[in-house]
Write an enzyme that holds these catalytic residues in place. Structure first.
Site, mmCIF file in Angstrom:
data_model
loop_
_atom_site.group_PDB
_atom_site.id
_atom_site.type_symbol
_atom_site.label_atom_id
_atom_site.label_comp_id
_atom_site.label_asym_id
_atom_site.label_seq_id
_atom_site.Cartn_x
_atom_site.Cartn_y
_atom_site.Cartn_z
ATOM 1 N N LYS A 1 -3.993 -8.338 -0.973
ATOM 2 C CA LYS A 1 -3.800 -9.658 -1.580
ATOM 3 C C LYS A 1 -4.732 -10.673 -0.946
ATOM 4 O O LYS A 1 -5.155 -10.525 0.199
ATOM 5 C CB LYS A 1 -2.346 -10.133 -1.400
ATOM 6 C CG LYS A 1 -1.305 -9.140 -1.870
ATOM 7 C CD LYS A 1 0.093 -9.708 -1.731
ATOM 8 C CE LYS A 1 1.133 -8.616 -1.683
ATOM 9 N NZ LYS A 1 1.188 -7.922 -0.382
ATOM 10 N N ALA B 1 -3.440 -11.580 5.034
ATOM 11 C CA ALA B 1 -2.702 -12.427 5.973
ATOM 12 C C ALA B 1 -1.747 -11.659 6.892
ATOM 13 O O ALA B 1 -1.167 -12.253 7.808
ATOM 14 C CB ALA B 1 -1.913 -13.483 5.208
ATOM 15 N N TYR B 2 -1.561 -10.349 6.682
ATOM 16 C CA TYR B 2 -0.657 -9.568 7.550
ATOM 17 C C TYR B 2 -1.404 -9.201 8.822
ATOM 18 O O TYR B 2 -2.430 -8.563 8.766
ATOM 19 C CB TYR B 2 -0.206 -8.287 6.854
ATOM 20 C CG TYR B 2 0.597 -8.448 5.584
ATOM 21 C CD1 TYR B 2 1.147 -9.681 5.216
ATOM 22 C CD2 TYR B 2 0.806 -7.380 4.719
ATOM 23 C CE1 TYR B 2 1.872 -9.817 4.038
ATOM 24 C CE2 TYR B 2 1.540 -7.516 3.551
ATOM 25 C CZ TYR B 2 2.064 -8.732 3.216
ATOM 26 O OH TYR B 2 2.783 -8.858 2.051
ATOM 27 N N SER B 3 -0.976 -9.608 10.035
ATOM 28 C CA SER B 3 0.275 -10.285 10.336
ATOM 29 C C SER B 3 -0.013 -11.561 11.125
ATOM 30 O O SER B 3 0.191 -11.615 12.332
ATOM 31 C CB SER B 3 1.155 -9.341 11.155
ATOM 32 O OG SER B 3 0.359 -8.748 12.214
#
Length: 318
Positions: free
Chosen positions: A90, A55-57
């Protein structure tokens, strides 16, 4: 290069140097060239673990997630050093579905996306990012177990899960003979202590789980850069930090400063060294957007606080 004592990451068989680079800055506040320089400096200083997430960024306008993993993947390919670096990523954050997702189908898709972006055929530590109330933990763990058996993931961990959730997950893995969580990633630092201390810390120590702390400097509050609330007035830090300048927060900063002066160190180095002295903690996540800032932060790994220093800080932040 300093020779750093590696610490075991739970019972995963993996060992890491005592600080982990937080990759949320890559492609956000650090462009590709800066990110490469930061990663080079981190590894040259003897460190070997980089933490990121699919999910970054996503929070940046125009970004869809995966930006950090893409940059890490390009760097790994350019440097040809995949086996020398532990990659921690993650799964489970909302990537456009509208909810946190640890369903087996999503995990199977997400891991392939992460592997492709990272330009690797395995992830060292694959962590569930947030709890997914819609998916039973046994379904998630069976999906993760398949990834371990397939060699796509070396070990699994979890982030932002409560002591009760981790206890339940460990019991399921033991009962069903599945790969078990080897690490946890809690928000923990001198200012935010009840986010880890208590049930979660007790569980980590009892079960021998690795502990990788995030927000290790409480969004910059513990760097000593800001002594008063006036210094952050009108800045983007104001919203994040203004509530920290309460009586306890000011007391923590004063003692941090005193201990730092006594040790000829910076407040940030002392705050990280305090974390490294806490039961169960394997390695705090640190971040930087300049190589100078990075070099300064990394000195925390070799700063040894006295028992008196640690006790003073613990008392001040109680």
């Amino acid at each position: 290069m300093t020779t750093l004592t590696k610490r075991p990451l739970g019972r995963s068989g993996l060992e890491i140097a005592p600080l982990v680079f937080g990759g949320n800055v890559f492609g956000w506040t650090a462009d590709e060239a800066t990110s490469f320089a930061l990663l080079d400096g981190f590894v040259e200083a003897g460190f070997d673990a980089v933490d990121t997430a699919d999910a970054y960024s996503r929070w940046v306008e125009g970004h869809s997630g995966g930006e950090s993993e893409l940059i890490i993947g390009k760097w790994l390919k350019a440097r040809g050093n995949r086996d020398a670096v532990k990659i921690l990523t993650k799964v489970g954050s909302d990537m456009g579905q509208g909810h946190n997702d640890l369903s087996p189908g999503w995990i199977e898709k997400a891991v392939e996306d992460s592997l492709r972006r990272l330009q690797t055929d395995y992830i060292d530590l694959y962590q569930t990012h947030w709890p997914d109330p819609k998916t039973p933990q046994d379904e998630t763990l069976r999906a993760l177990d398949r990834l371990v058996k397939a060699g796509k993931v070396r070990a699994i961990g979890t982030s932002n899960h409560s002591a009760e959730q981790v206890t339940e997950a460990l019991a399921i893995s033991e009962r069903e003979g599945l790969a078990a969580y080897q690490s946890i990633q809690p928000h923990y630092n001198l200012y935010s202590r009840n986010t880890f201390e208590g049930g979660l810390q007790d569980l980590a120590v009892e079960k021998g789980l690795g502990v990788i702390t995030y927000f290790s400097l409480e969004s910059g509050f513990l760097t000593g850069k800001y002594k008063t609330i006036d210094q952050i007035a009108g800045t983007k830090r104001e919203g994040m930090l203004k509530d920290k300048f309460d009586e306890r927060g000011v007391r923590i900063l004063a003692v941090l400063d005193a201990v730092a002066q006594r040790n000829e160190a910076t407040s940030a180095q002392v705050a990280l060294a305090w974390l490294l002295a806490q039961p169960g903690v394997t390695a705090p996540i640190v971040s930087a957007t300049t190589t100078e800032q990075l070099a300064d932060t990394l000195a925390a790994a070799t700063l040894e606080l006295s028992a008196e220093d640690v006790a003073q800080l613990t008392e001040a932040s109680a």
